[in-house]
Design a protein around this motif. Structure first.
Motif, mmCIF file in Angstrom:
data_model
loop_
_atom_site.group_PDB
_atom_site.id
_atom_site.type_symbol
_atom_site.label_atom_id
_atom_site.label_comp_id
_atom_site.label_asym_id
_atom_site.label_seq_id
_atom_site.Cartn_x
_atom_site.Cartn_y
_atom_site.Cartn_z
ATOM 1 N N UNK A 90 0.690 -1.102 -0.077
ATOM 2 C CA UNK A 90 -0.093 0.174 -0.096
ATOM 3 C C UNK A 90 0.898 1.273 -0.008
ATOM 4 N N UNK A 91 2.116 1.115 0.111
ATOM 5 C CA UNK A 91 2.930 2.368 0.231
ATOM 6 C C UNK A 91 3.779 2.324 -1.193
ATOM 7 N N UNK A 92 3.875 3.194 -1.950
ATOM 8 C CA UNK A 92 4.422 3.250 -3.154
ATOM 9 C C UNK A 92 5.822 3.594 -3.107
ATOM 10 N N UNK A 93 6.385 4.045 -1.745
ATOM 11 C CA UNK A 93 7.773 4.408 -1.923
ATOM 12 C C UNK A 93 8.553 3.284 -1.121
ATOM 13 N N UNK A 94 8.079 2.530 -0.123
ATOM 14 C CA UNK A 94 8.681 1.661 0.620
ATOM 15 C C UNK A 94 7.758 0.409 0.601
ATOM 16 N N UNK A 95 8.306 -0.622 0.546
ATOM 17 C CA UNK A 95 7.678 -2.095 0.590
ATOM 18 C C UNK A 95 7.207 -2.218 1.990
ATOM 19 N N UNK A 96 6.024 -2.207 2.515
ATOM 20 C CA UNK A 96 5.581 -2.280 3.962
ATOM 21 C C UNK A 96 4.898 -3.807 4.096
ATOM 22 N N UNK A 97 4.889 -4.467 2.975
ATOM 23 C CA UNK A 97 4.139 -5.940 2.802
ATOM 24 C C UNK A 97 4.504 -6.925 4.196
ATOM 25 N N UNK A 146 11.356 18.100 -8.328
ATOM 26 C CA UNK A 146 12.138 16.976 -7.977
ATOM 27 C C UNK A 146 12.067 17.184 -6.295
ATOM 28 N N UNK A 147 11.837 16.104 -5.726
ATOM 29 C CA UNK A 147 11.730 15.961 -4.203
ATOM 30 C C UNK A 147 12.806 15.021 -3.761
ATOM 31 N N UNK A 148 14.207 15.629 -3.568
ATOM 32 C CA UNK A 148 15.502 14.854 -3.376
ATOM 33 C C UNK A 148 15.119 13.837 -2.360
ATOM 34 N N UNK A 149 14.299 14.187 -1.471
ATOM 35 C CA UNK A 149 14.151 13.003 -0.275
ATOM 36 C C UNK A 149 13.473 11.746 -0.766
ATOM 37 N N UNK A 150 12.738 11.868 -1.851
ATOM 38 C CA UNK A 150 12.426 10.706 -2.449
ATOM 39 C C UNK A 150 13.162 10.212 -3.942
ATOM 40 N N UNK A 151 14.381 10.729 -4.216
ATOM 41 C CA UNK A 151 15.263 10.418 -5.425
ATOM 42 C C UNK A 151 15.207 11.532 -6.298
ATOM 43 N N UNK A 152 15.883 11.298 -7.364
ATOM 44 C CA UNK A 152 16.110 12.290 -8.575
ATOM 45 C C UNK A 152 14.954 12.358 -9.600
ATOM 46 N N UNK A 153 13.894 11.447 -9.350
ATOM 47 C CA UNK A 153 12.867 11.365 -10.429
ATOM 48 C C UNK A 153 12.051 12.619 -10.405
ATOM 49 N N UNK A 154 11.488 13.045 -11.275
ATOM 50 C CA UNK A 154 10.676 14.152 -11.663
ATOM 51 C C UNK A 154 9.241 13.812 -11.317
ATOM 52 N N UNK A 155 8.582 14.649 -10.506
ATOM 53 C CA UNK A 155 7.303 14.733 -10.120
ATOM 54 C C UNK A 155 6.351 15.760 -10.787
ATOM 55 N N UNK A 156 5.034 15.450 -10.671
ATOM 56 C CA UNK A 156 3.913 16.307 -11.031
ATOM 57 C C UNK A 156 3.097 16.681 -9.816
ATOM 58 N N UNK A 157 2.907 18.260 -9.829
ATOM 59 C CA UNK A 157 1.765 18.270 -8.779
ATOM 60 C C UNK A 157 0.807 19.109 -9.479
ATOM 61 N N UNK A 192 -2.063 16.699 -4.945
ATOM 62 C CA UNK A 192 -2.038 15.266 -5.490
ATOM 63 C C UNK A 192 -0.574 15.298 -6.451
ATOM 64 N N UNK A 193 0.202 14.471 -6.092
ATOM 65 C CA UNK A 193 1.569 14.436 -6.889
ATOM 66 C C UNK A 193 1.544 12.934 -7.747
ATOM 67 N N UNK A 194 2.184 12.657 -8.462
ATOM 68 C CA UNK A 194 2.527 11.652 -9.108
ATOM 69 C C UNK A 194 4.004 11.574 -10.089
ATOM 70 N N UNK A 195 4.403 10.520 -10.293
ATOM 71 C CA UNK A 195 5.599 10.545 -11.071
ATOM 72 C C UNK A 195 5.597 11.173 -12.364
ATOM 73 N N UNK A 196 6.332 11.738 -12.985
ATOM 74 C CA UNK A 196 6.262 12.421 -14.250
ATOM 75 C C UNK A 196 5.658 11.520 -15.415
ATOM 76 N N UNK A 197 6.256 10.285 -15.215
ATOM 77 C CA UNK A 197 6.047 9.086 -16.208
ATOM 78 C C UNK A 197 4.674 8.346 -16.110
#
Length: 181
Positions: free
Chosen positions: A15-22, A163-174, A138-143
């Motif tokens: 349920x977490x898209x950043x960290x696998x909490x399963x 870019x949210x450096x805390x979450x890596x170099x990927x571009x995001x859209x707000x 709401x944000x999502x990955x640019x791709x």
């Protein structure tokens, strides 16, 4: 629905898209399923971020997305709404820097593209109005074209690329969804 939720976790969904909490959630369910369910709606406490830091849990609502027309596999995904409150307990729109937006959702891959995320976001918008939020970010990955469509279908207006450096170099859209008419 807990057995269907467990099945999704066991199949590799998180349920977490950043960290696998399963694995954590499966262990918690095995230890005390009732406490796990209660914890989904409990306020307060802490959460662990992907970097291992513990932070205060924001007020939130977690909703499981269920497909009534799929009794053999009814669990489709989850969506959550989170916000901050002022000292008087009123919602405020600002979010801590480790929170990318007011809403997060994830759909199991086999259910993608069937409108479940769009319907779930529409339902969460109603709940956000009840909470008293004037708008949501709401944000999502640019791709992530599918997520962009879900957000735009629900009134999301593009705000910025970032870019949210805390979450890596990927571009995001707000995006921003206005809740007040």
């Amino acid at each position: 629905m807990l057995p269907a939720y467990v099945h999704a976790l066991e199949a590799g969904w998180s349920p977490n898209t950043v960290r696998n909490v399963a694995p954590e959630q499966l262990a918690a369910i095995a230890s005390d399923a009732d406490a796990f369910i209660a914890g989904l709606t409990t306020r307060g406490g802490t959460i662990r971020l992907h970097d291992g830091c513990e932070v205060a849990r924001l007020p939130d609502m977690i909703r499981w997305i269920i497909a009534a027309d799929r009794p053999e596999r009814p669990f489709v995904g989850s969506i959550n709404l989170r916000w901050q409150e002022d000292a008087a307990g009123r919602p405020v729109t600002e979010l801590p820097s480790h929170v990318l937006g007011h809403v997060g959702y994830t759909i199991l891959p086999e259910h993608a593209g069937r409108g479940y995320a769009s319907a779930a976001l529409a339902a969460v918008l109603v709940e956000a109005r009840i909470v008293g939020l004037p708008f949501l970010t709401i944000t999502c990955d640019a791709g992530n074209a599918a997520s962009r469509r879900v957000i735009e279908k629900n009134g999301g207006r593009f705000v910025e690329r970032f870019v949210a450096p805390f979450y890596g170099p990927g571009e995001r859209l707000m995006y921003r969804i206005e809740l007040q008419s």
